[in-house]
Design an enzyme around this catalytic site. Structure first.
Site, short mmCIF file in Angstrom:
data_model
loop_
_atom_site.label_atom_id
_atom_site.label_comp_id
_atom_site.label_asym_id
_atom_site.label_seq_id
_atom_site.Cartn_x
_atom_site.Cartn_y
_atom_site.Cartn_z
N ASP A 33 0.85 -1.19 0.00
CA ASP A 33 0.00 0.00 0.00
C ASP A 33 0.89 1.25 0.00
O ASP A 33 2.13 1.15 0.04
CB ASP A 33 -1.02 -0.02 1.14
N CYS A 34 0.25 2.41 -0.07
CA CYS A 34 1.01 3.65 -0.25
C CYS A 34 1.99 3.92 0.90
O CYS A 34 3.15 4.23 0.67
CB CYS A 34 0.07 4.83 -0.47
N SER A 35 1.52 3.80 2.13
CA SER A 35 2.40 4.11 3.26
C SER A 35 3.42 3.00 3.50
O SER A 35 4.53 3.26 3.96
CB SER A 35 1.58 4.36 4.54
N ASP A 52 1.87 4.21 9.00
CA ASP A 52 0.70 4.79 8.34
C ASP A 52 0.93 6.25 7.93
O ASP A 52 1.61 7.00 8.63
CB ASP A 52 -0.52 4.71 9.26
N ALA A 53 0.30 6.63 6.82
CA ALA A 53 0.43 8.01 6.32
C ALA A 53 -0.01 9.03 7.36
O ALA A 53 0.60 10.10 7.48
CB ALA A 53 -0.38 8.18 5.03
N HIS A 84 -3.44 9.33 1.77
CA HIS A 84 -2.53 8.79 0.75
C HIS A 84 -1.18 9.48 0.87
O HIS A 84 -1.10 10.64 1.29
CB HIS A 84 -3.14 9.03 -0.63
N HIS A 96 3.71 6.13 -6.39
CA HIS A 96 2.77 5.85 -5.30
C HIS A 96 2.06 4.54 -5.60
O HIS A 96 2.14 4.01 -6.71
CB HIS A 96 1.78 7.00 -5.12
#
Length: 131
Positions: A33-35, A52-53, A84, A96
Site C-alpha cells: 500500500d502507499c504508506s 501509516d500516512a 494517501h 505511489h
C-alpha cells in the site's frame, strides 16, 4: 552496519516496487500500500519510519509545491483526513501505490492520472525528510 543513502528512496521505489499490485497493509512486491511503500523505501535507505500516512505526516519539514525535490514525501487528503502518500521523483512526477505502484504526474492540485485524465488524489502537503 547500514549505510544511509537518502538519495536512494525514490530509486528504490522504482527499481523494486514499480507495477507491484496494491494491497492494503502490504509491504512486499507481492502487494503493497502507499504508506508501506514509503516505509519500506525509507528502511532500505537506512531509516526507520512510521507505518501509516496519518503518522508519517508528522515528520519532516513542510515544503512549498514549487520547491519539492526527488524523495520528498507528498501527502494527500479527503475531507482534511490524510488518506494517501507518495514519493516525489522530481520533474513533477510521483511514485505511489494506487491500484498498483505507478508513476503519475504531480500537480499543485494533486495526482493527475493520464489513464483516467483526472485528479485522483488531492494534495495536502509536501514534507522533506532529513535523514
Amino acid at each position: 552496519s547500514v549505510q544511509v543513502n537518502p538519495q536512494m528512496i525514490g530509486p528504490h521505489a522504482i527499481y523494486h516496487f514499480l507495477h507491484a499490485p496494491y494491497l492494503w497493509g502490504g509491504r512486499s512486491i507481492f502487494g503493497i500500500d502507499c504508506s508501506g511503500l514509503v516505509q519500506i523505501c525509507l528502511k532500505m535507505a537506512g531509516h526507520s519510519f512510521p507505518r501509516d500516512a496519518s503518522q508519517q505526516i508528522h515528520h519532516g519539514t513542510e515544503i512549498e509545491f514549487d520547491q519539492h525535490q526527488i524523495n520528498d514525501l507528498v501527502f494527500f487528503h479527503k475531507k482534511n483526513k490524510i488518506t494517501h502518500v507518495g514519493i516525489a521523483l522530481g520533474q513533477n512526477k510521483i511514485i505511489h501505490s494506487s491500484g498498483r505502484v505507478r508513476i503519475d504526474a504531480l500537480q499543485p492540485e494533486g495526482i493527475y492520472n493520464s489513464e483516467t485524465a483526472a485528479i485522483t488524489h488531492h494534495l495536502h502537503s509536501i514534507k522533506r525528510i532529513v535523514i
